[in-house]
Design a protein around this motif. Sequence first.
Motif, PDB file in Angstrom:
ATOM      1  N   TRP A  64     -13.914  92.444  69.266  1.00 24.97           N
ATOM      2  CA  TRP A  64     -13.535  93.699  69.070  1.00 24.97           C
ATOM      3  C   TRP A  64     -12.708  93.939  70.383  1.00 24.97           C
ATOM      4  N   MET A  67      -9.796  91.846  71.006  1.00 24.07           N
ATOM      5  CA  MET A  67      -8.847  92.071  71.040  1.00 24.07           C
ATOM      6  C   MET A  67      -7.678  93.634  71.493  1.00 24.07           C
ATOM      7  N   ARG A 127      -8.188  81.591  61.920  1.00 23.65           N
ATOM      8  CA  ARG A 127      -9.053  82.764  62.813  1.00 23.65           C
ATOM      9  C   ARG A 127      -9.689  82.119  64.012  1.00 23.65           C
ATOM     10  N   PRO A 170      -2.390  90.995  65.367  1.00 21.39           N
ATOM     11  CA  PRO A 170      -1.835  90.697  64.623  1.00 21.39           C
ATOM     12  C   PRO A 170      -2.802  89.403  63.616  1.00 21.39           C
ATOM     13  N   LYS A 173      -6.232  89.523  63.682  1.00 16.40           N
ATOM     14  CA  LYS A 173      -6.869  90.830  62.635  1.00 16.40           C
ATOM     15  C   LYS A 173      -6.805  89.959  61.030  1.00 16.40           C
ATOM     16  N   ALA A 186     -12.752  91.719  57.600  1.00 19.97           N
ATOM     17  CA  ALA A 186     -13.208  92.386  57.739  1.00 19.97           C
ATOM     18  C   ALA A 186     -14.374  93.491  56.839  1.00 19.97           C
TER      19      ALA A 186
END
Lengths: 242, 221, 221, 217, 217
Positions: A64, A67, A127, A170, A173, A186
């Motif tokens: 987290w 980012m 990812r 993004p 994410k 998530a």
Amino acid sequence: MAMIEKYANPTVFLGITRPLVPWLGGATVATLSAGLYLALFASPADYQQGESVRIMYVHVPAAWMAMMCYTSMAIASGVGLIWKHPLAHTAARATAPVGAAFTLLALVTGSLWGKPMWGTWWVWDARLTSVLILFFLYIGYMALNNAFDNAQRGANAAAVLALVGFVNVPIIKFSVEWWNTLHQPASVMRMDGPTIHASMLWPLGLMALGYTLFYFWVLIIRIDADVTAGKIRALRQRRAHS
Amino acid sequence: MGRFFCVLRRDLHLALRQGMDSFMVVMFFVIAVVLFPFGVGPEPNTLARIAAGVIWVAALLSSMLSLERLFLGDYEDGSLELLVLSPATLETLVLAKIAAHWLTTGLPLIVAAPFLAILLNMDGEGFVTLVAALALGTPTLSLLGAVGAALVLGSRRGGVLLSLLILPLFIPILIFGVSAVDAAVGGYPVKPQFMILGGFLALALPLCPWAAAAGLRQSLE
Amino acid sequence: MGRFFCVLRRDLHLALRQGMDSFMVVMFFVIAVVLFPFGVGPEPNTLARIAAGVIWVAALLSSMLSLERLFLGDYEDGSLELLVLSPATLETLVLAKIAAHWLTTGLPLIVAAPFLAILLNMDGEGFVTLVAALALGTPTLSLLGAVGAALVLGSRRGGVLLSLLILPLFIPILIFGVSAVDAAVGGYPVKPQFMILGGFLALALPLCPWAAAAGLRQSLE
Amino acid sequence: MFSGADLSCIRGEREVFRHLDFGLDAGGMLVLTGPNGSGKSTLLRLMAGLLSAEQGAMTWNGVATSDDPEAHNARLHYVGHLDAIKPALDVTENLLFWASMHGGNADAASRVSNALTALDIGFLSDTPAQYLSAGQRRRVALARILASPARIWLLDEPTTVLDKHAMATLEQIIADHRAAGGMVVVSTHTAIAGDGQAVLDLAPFAAHAQMPTGEAA
Amino acid sequence: MFSGADLSCIRGEREVFRHLDFGLDAGGMLVLTGPNGSGKSTLLRLMAGLLSAEQGAMTWNGVATSDDPEAHNARLHYVGHLDAIKPALDVTENLLFWASMHGGNADAASRVSNALTALDIGFLSDTPAQYLSAGQRRRVALARILASPARIWLLDEPTTVLDKHAMATLEQIIADHRAAGGMVVVSTHTAIAGDGQAVLDLAPFAAHAQMPTGEAA
Ligand code: HEM
Ligand SMILES: Nc1ncnc2c1ncn2[C@@H]1O[C@H](COP(=O)(O)OP(=O)(O)OP(=O)(O)O)[C@@H](O)[C@H]1O
Ligand SMILES: Nc1ncnc2c1ncn2[C@@H]1O[C@H](COP(=O)(O)OP(=O)(O)OP(=O)(O)O)[C@@H](O)[C@H]1O
Ligand SMILES: [Mg+2]
Ligand SMILES: [Mg+2]
């Protein structure tokens, strides 16, 4: 004189923030200790993943933060480019190494976790690849910042890179949703509320808070150092030309 | 629009006339690929196995190579100042330069690719996909690279920095480009890979000229 | 001799300072090799099979790449005129420039090679041979390349011409360099290959600086 | 019509000049003087919009030039120390490009050949730029500004390496341009003839003494 | 002592000048003039040995300079239109290299710093060459010839972009060099002060009219 005036704002800023430094340091240590204790000893092992689930408490907040730091860096860079505020560039510059460190932490802990979970250290999954690219972007940002004899030039060029590279955030994410990958989707940061158990949510939250406090702590220290270095440079240059 | 074609024509003209950069790139591409049979040995199966990868890697490297000089010549001889001062949006002119770069480096690459694929014994199924994937991927390489090239203008370690900045951005294109060819050879659908490559291009097309123009303006300060 | 070291030191200094060419070359070499697993797929056996070839081809390409600019910077900013006018034999200065080129591009390549070999899963037997073969082969690449670089100065199409001129000359070195590594991995004696590589070097060392110097004098007419 | 007020400029973290004002009317000519490194080129780049001022603003007929940079570009020509000539192209090709970039494609070819004639280098029109002598290159750079119309000319030491004849030609060209309502800002270390020219010496505006001791204010 | 007889020179398949003679004694100064493209730079390059004459020969104390080009190189300094300055190095680094290339390593550093002082750019000694203004660059190029001794100076339009103060400095430097027995050949379009200078106008030697019509012989 103009250079001094330019740094007047940062001086005011530092006047306010400098006293916060010891408090932030203390809070960081306290939160991280509590979070690590809960994560490593007090929380239950997972019924599927066993003890290796504890890596999560380090990995997930680090990802987290990776980012989050990039986002702050991009915003600061945009402000620096548009309003030419020197403090914004300084803040962006100060954020980069912290963000890079969190990214590296996420990569390393992810790999360590990947070995027991997926049976491999590394896969070229969307990812994982995009996080690796995030790491390269941080490195590129720092390299570009230092590549010019003229500090302002470096800051401007790096700011453009930070803005362009923001596209990657993004992608990190949402990559798990756009392409079905090995990686977990998530479960905490969701529109419809977290889907994991409270006994895991608490240590996770504390670790995230600890990381954030750490970020702000280091940020203020680094801005302070950067502003001072800038003043010294300006003085030295003035002397060289008088 | 007139100025777009003006710059495009001049860059094409220069590329044809001096050849330094762009023809070098195609030659480099061909040579890089041709050297492989010498290096790896002429065994057809091994070659076929690595064909798509070798061609894509060679395309990436040769694109990267030429990008360093995309704006450098204009920067050094003062043309860049005049381009910035011309009564047109700089983004348009940057796009023209990128288009010229692609036409002189990307396009010949695409033309050369099938021949090189034969040389490397690639499976016939892959040919069309290879060309299509290159056609979708190489413009993105030029677009992304232009941003990097603009940012490193006038810096101390231009070349290294450039590769450091743009190679990470190139990797996804490499991965999906190769995987498209592999999918075609293996008989799987290639649409997902093409969608992604197309997505990259659609994203890069408006964004990159803007960012590169911002970088160029900085470089003249 | 003093002037030899003068030029050598300055070229090393410049390379370190601006990094444009030489660091770019090592980065290019590393990146070229590292891209392969992305392109070819990470399967260890395939990688091991092509490791020696990939490393040698990458070395050749990166050497060729940097050679174009060996004399170009000095030519364009007038330094070459002054070097020709310095009270030393031009051959000495050319040799110094070649030495600097090798130290900044060839040597780092050799240092990087073993790590890349590990990455590509090369058989352990090949390591020492690979390094030794590169140590014997890369100076010849720099020497031969310098002649090409001097000849194409000021010509249109410098780059293409250069690759056309020197690549045929590079191929023998590639072939014997790879075959030395393959022999070592296979457990055969490597002496014959080394003799040949050494022979190339012994021939190029006196001949190439002379030819390059002649080329440079022409370019200033 | 074209003026700047209270301009300061910083380059490489160092202030080059400050509190500088200038003003130019139609037909006006402003000559910039000052020792090496005093900021003449910097001021010209600022006027061209290549640099942005740290402080102060420039206006054209009362409107800030930064409001519409493209309109500003369209009305100016800048000739700097670098001459933007591609050695691989011949003289006409070099000029044709800039002529059509700035003034459009229509009759660009005839504008270029007139410009070459005006500077007495018509005979070089198809010589590759690589083979030009220093003064010939400079004339080509000056021919560029004749090949498309613009109100403001910003010339950075245009007379260097020109021979006396070419210098007289340039002075005549500047006079013609001014007679037609154009404005000229020119930096120089030598004298350039021209009626009613205003001279702006940059030395006094230097923020801190940074010039060679011999001539510093 | 340094002279040339009946020189002709061809560049790019075209004869630039023919039947040209020159002679220089110790302390002598030869000023080359002529319109753009008349061959001043060409003659200077010929004198330096960068070009070879189509016909005719140059001698030093009666010995042909082409007999021992390295000895000829050792006694001359050439400053051309290009200034051989590497933007990535700072001013001192740039000069140190040429000072030790030409005059040896011994006390090169002090020679360089004296040369910088002589041209009033001591304060730029550790500025990266990239940030120099045009006149500052030119002074660095001129400092190079002060940083190591040589009998013959060949200067191609050295005064361009110099301010008046620097021009006076250069004239003084040339006078000092001549007083110490040195020789100077200098091309220029403006006046350069110096006692007893010989002027060589190149226009009459042009093989065929190739100059701007306005000034051709
Ligand atoms: C090097 C490899 C890895 C990288 C680069 C990586 C990267 C990331 C990133 C960027 C996030 C944040 C996602 C978000 O906020 O939406 C994340 C979250 C997460 N990762 Fe990883 N990861 C890696 C390996 C793993 C492995 C092996 C596992 C376990 C099987 C894992 C499990 C998780 C979990 C459970 C989350 C939290 C998702 C959520 O609740 O939002 N990761 N990872
Ligand atoms: N490299 C070259 N190849 C072929 N021709 C050239 C070359 N350089 C110059 N020339 C031509 O030779 C002639 C003489 O050029 P030169 O540079 O000696 O003139 P110059 O007297 O120094 O002029 P200037 O005052 O403009 O510097 C010119 O007509 C020019 O076009
Ligand atoms: N790109 C740059 N970055 C930082 N400083 C610069 C840059 N270019 C010039 N300078 C500095 O700015 C000052 C003004 O330079 P400028 O080129 O405007 O001078 P000038 O008056 O045109 O001089 P000259 O007569 O030598 O052309 C100089 O001290 C120079 O060192
Ligand atoms: Mg100037
Ligand atoms: Mg000349």
